[in-house]
Design a protein around this motif. Sequence first.
Motif, mmCIF file in Angstrom:
data_model
loop_
_atom_site.group_PDB
_atom_site.id
_atom_site.type_symbol
_atom_site.label_atom_id
_atom_site.label_comp_id
_atom_site.label_asym_id
_atom_site.label_seq_id
_atom_site.Cartn_x
_atom_site.Cartn_y
_atom_site.Cartn_z
ATOM 1 N N TYR A 23 0.013 -12.857 93.738
ATOM 2 C CA TYR A 23 0.305 -13.836 94.518
ATOM 3 C C TYR A 23 0.040 -13.561 95.943
ATOM 4 O O TYR A 23 -0.413 -14.608 96.692
ATOM 5 C CB TYR A 23 1.799 -14.093 94.541
ATOM 6 C CG TYR A 23 2.464 -14.257 92.919
ATOM 7 C CD1 TYR A 23 1.683 -15.117 92.083
ATOM 8 C CD2 TYR A 23 3.656 -14.386 92.595
ATOM 9 C CE1 TYR A 23 1.986 -15.463 90.964
ATOM 10 C CE2 TYR A 23 4.338 -14.463 91.307
ATOM 11 C CZ TYR A 23 3.381 -15.173 90.396
ATOM 12 O OH TYR A 23 3.762 -15.676 89.084
ATOM 13 N N GLU A 61 7.517 -19.656 86.345
ATOM 14 C CA GLU A 61 7.992 -18.279 87.159
ATOM 15 C C GLU A 61 7.258 -18.202 88.369
ATOM 16 O O GLU A 61 8.036 -17.752 89.296
ATOM 17 C CB GLU A 61 7.458 -17.429 86.210
ATOM 18 C CG GLU A 61 7.977 -15.853 86.695
ATOM 19 C CD GLU A 61 9.369 -15.798 86.441
ATOM 20 O OE1 GLU A 61 10.048 -15.020 87.284
ATOM 21 O OE2 GLU A 61 9.921 -16.542 85.760
ATOM 22 N N PHE A 63 6.901 -20.427 90.850
ATOM 23 C CA PHE A 63 7.475 -21.170 91.618
ATOM 24 C C PHE A 63 8.481 -20.719 92.577
ATOM 25 O O PHE A 63 9.059 -20.829 93.676
ATOM 26 C CB PHE A 63 8.116 -22.550 91.277
ATOM 27 C CG PHE A 63 7.262 -23.423 90.458
ATOM 28 C CD1 PHE A 63 5.915 -23.673 90.996
ATOM 29 C CD2 PHE A 63 7.565 -24.170 89.310
ATOM 30 C CE1 PHE A 63 5.021 -24.591 90.762
ATOM 31 C CE2 PHE A 63 6.704 -25.172 88.878
ATOM 32 C CZ PHE A 63 5.311 -25.295 89.642
ATOM 33 N N LYS A 64 8.976 -19.353 91.850
ATOM 34 C CA LYS A 64 10.087 -18.576 92.663
ATOM 35 C C LYS A 64 9.335 -17.899 93.990
ATOM 36 O O LYS A 64 10.284 -17.420 94.761
ATOM 37 C CB LYS A 64 10.804 -17.706 91.649
ATOM 38 C CG LYS A 64 11.468 -18.419 90.478
ATOM 39 C CD LYS A 64 11.907 -17.262 89.500
ATOM 40 C CE LYS A 64 12.445 -17.981 88.284
ATOM 41 N NZ LYS A 64 13.040 -17.135 87.370
ATOM 42 N N SER A 65 8.353 -17.794 93.826
ATOM 43 C CA SER A 65 7.548 -16.999 94.957
ATOM 44 C C SER A 65 7.261 -17.849 96.273
ATOM 45 O O SER A 65 6.665 -18.834 96.041
ATOM 46 C CB SER A 65 6.312 -16.462 94.470
ATOM 47 O OG SER A 65 5.465 -15.759 95.666
ATOM 48 N N GLN A 69 4.560 -21.056 96.810
ATOM 49 C CA GLN A 69 5.090 -22.524 97.398
ATOM 50 C C GLN A 69 4.048 -22.753 98.500
ATOM 51 O O GLN A 69 3.875 -23.865 98.674
ATOM 52 C CB GLN A 69 6.525 -22.345 97.555
ATOM 53 C CG GLN A 69 7.583 -22.333 96.520
ATOM 54 C CD GLN A 69 7.492 -23.521 95.803
ATOM 55 O OE1 GLN A 69 7.266 -24.514 96.190
ATOM 56 N NE2 GLN A 69 8.458 -23.477 94.851
ATOM 57 N N TYR A 98 11.300 -28.243 88.478
ATOM 58 C CA TYR A 98 11.675 -26.684 88.907
ATOM 59 C C TYR A 98 12.960 -27.031 90.015
ATOM 60 O O TYR A 98 13.833 -26.419 89.968
ATOM 61 C CB TYR A 98 10.607 -25.826 89.371
ATOM 62 C CG TYR A 98 11.012 -24.759 90.207
ATOM 63 C CD1 TYR A 98 11.473 -23.626 89.755
ATOM 64 C CD2 TYR A 98 11.065 -24.505 91.677
ATOM 65 C CE1 TYR A 98 12.115 -22.410 90.129
ATOM 66 C CE2 TYR A 98 11.529 -23.529 92.455
ATOM 67 C CZ TYR A 98 11.980 -22.449 91.472
ATOM 68 O OH TYR A 98 12.339 -21.249 92.379
ATOM 69 N N HIS A 99 12.437 -28.105 90.971
ATOM 70 C CA HIS A 99 13.496 -28.102 92.025
ATOM 71 C C HIS A 99 14.734 -28.893 91.463
ATOM 72 O O HIS A 99 15.873 -28.611 92.120
ATOM 73 C CB HIS A 99 12.844 -28.982 93.263
ATOM 74 C CG HIS A 99 11.766 -28.326 94.195
ATOM 75 N ND1 HIS A 99 11.968 -27.146 94.809
ATOM 76 C CD2 HIS A 99 10.519 -28.372 94.236
ATOM 77 C CE1 HIS A 99 10.921 -26.716 95.364
ATOM 78 N NE2 HIS A 99 10.080 -27.232 95.009
ATOM 79 N N GLU A 101 16.077 -28.566 88.694
ATOM 80 C CA GLU A 101 16.778 -27.202 88.158
ATOM 81 C C GLU A 101 17.536 -26.452 89.199
ATOM 82 O O GLU A 101 18.648 -25.940 88.802
ATOM 83 C CB GLU A 101 15.997 -26.588 87.107
ATOM 84 C CG GLU A 101 16.694 -25.412 86.371
ATOM 85 C CD GLU A 101 16.116 -24.765 85.378
ATOM 86 O OE1 GLU A 101 16.253 -23.874 84.728
ATOM 87 O OE2 GLU A 101 14.750 -25.328 84.996
ATOM 88 N N GLU A 102 16.707 -26.294 90.185
ATOM 89 C CA GLU A 102 17.371 -25.407 91.328
ATOM 90 C C GLU A 102 18.451 -26.462 92.165
ATOM 91 O O GLU A 102 19.098 -25.519 93.031
ATOM 92 C CB GLU A 102 16.283 -24.895 92.393
ATOM 93 C CG GLU A 102 15.320 -24.020 91.625
ATOM 94 C CD GLU A 102 15.955 -22.525 91.190
ATOM 95 O OE1 GLU A 102 16.702 -22.017 92.191
ATOM 96 O OE2 GLU A 102 16.004 -22.170 90.064
#
Length: 428
Positions: A23, A61, A63-65, A69, A98-99, A101-102
């Motif tokens: 990344y 996975e 997307f957490k970084s 983003q 993803y968003h 779910e978050e």
Amino acid sequence: MYLTGTIMDASTTITNAINSSDYPALHNFFTNTHPTLNAGEQRTLSAHFIVTSVNSNIFPEAFKSPVIQKVIETSLANLPASVQGAADNKLRHLLFDYHVEEGDYAEAARILGGMRMEDTEGSVYYMKPLEKCDVYVKVAECYLEEELTVEAEGAVGKAGAVIETNGIAFPSRDAENDEAPKAVVSSEEQEGIITLLLRYKSTHARILDANRKFLQASMKYYDLSTAYLHTDKIDADDLMIMLGKAVTCAILSPNSAQRQRVLGILYNDERLHQLDSISEFQSHSSILTNMYLNRVVQKQELQKFESSLAEHQKALMSDGLTIVERGVLEHNMVAVSHLYKSIYFEQLAQLLGVVDADKGEKVAAKMISDGSLSGEIDEVVGVLRFFHKGSVAVGSSEGEKSNMLGWNETITQFCVQLNKVTDAVRSV
């Protein structure tokens, strides 16, 4: 050519970084190298990143970084006219999930709202009307979760336009009796249409409710409560909740002829008294019945009703009254006009038990000026006099009474127009 070589080398760098989940390397490229390229190169490499990453296994996975983003944001903002396989739309769908779910619904709505959707068959971005409508409804639902009603209203408006333009409607449950030939639709497709329309109507009703357009919201909620006419897969308790919300909004709506018609529809629904068994709506059927039959609504009934309201339904209006106080007061004014020829405002306030005399006088004046109440105010003695059709004043003839009413009406209309002119001058 050197240009081609530059793009090929950069593409290889992006591919290797994606495959190794490097990344920082991706972030370094899109932060330092990408801005130095010309617009065409930027679009080509942005598309390459999106196509390659979507076809890899780095999501969700990655997307957490935070750095990924930023890379995604840069790439989506610099794309060519089309991307292979509409990979940018696929990426937006993955990001949306993803968003959601978050719990970041506003960002989820923003991402999905940027999808490219076209009507031309054969286009990589072609979407069927139902698919487009589903996207708009999802966007509206997410904005509504964050109470962003303006944005939600815009999205649900687009969904409504798609539904109207394409004639999307509930499939008939008695299709064999339909005279007009229709395209064959599978039971699965029918359920999909029904589910989408129910989501659209539910979202639209909630937006109208949040924007305090209570009469319109009431009819939308009532429409939803009759969904059993179209499908038997909705829980009966959910339908009753929709009916309860329809009654709530009807009670809160301003006094008008259209409101009376809506009250009549709800009053004549055989399920109305079943609301008494639901704690949230225990007082609703009695209040609606009193309103439809032009009876005075008592204070003790209001206490239970008010405790069931959402925050936006308890708002204090510019005239110093809550929505409930104003709605019930307007109704009770009309109900009292059927019982009395005149009444002191102090007595009226005690009878209604919800507002003081001054507020009652202001509401009466407004109702007389807009034509929803026939009467006059004697400010000297603090009396509200009601005009009844065919009534005759003591000590006066029919002609004198008619002339007096005509004179009062003329003066009232003059004052209304004068107030409008005064307000217009002040706003200049």
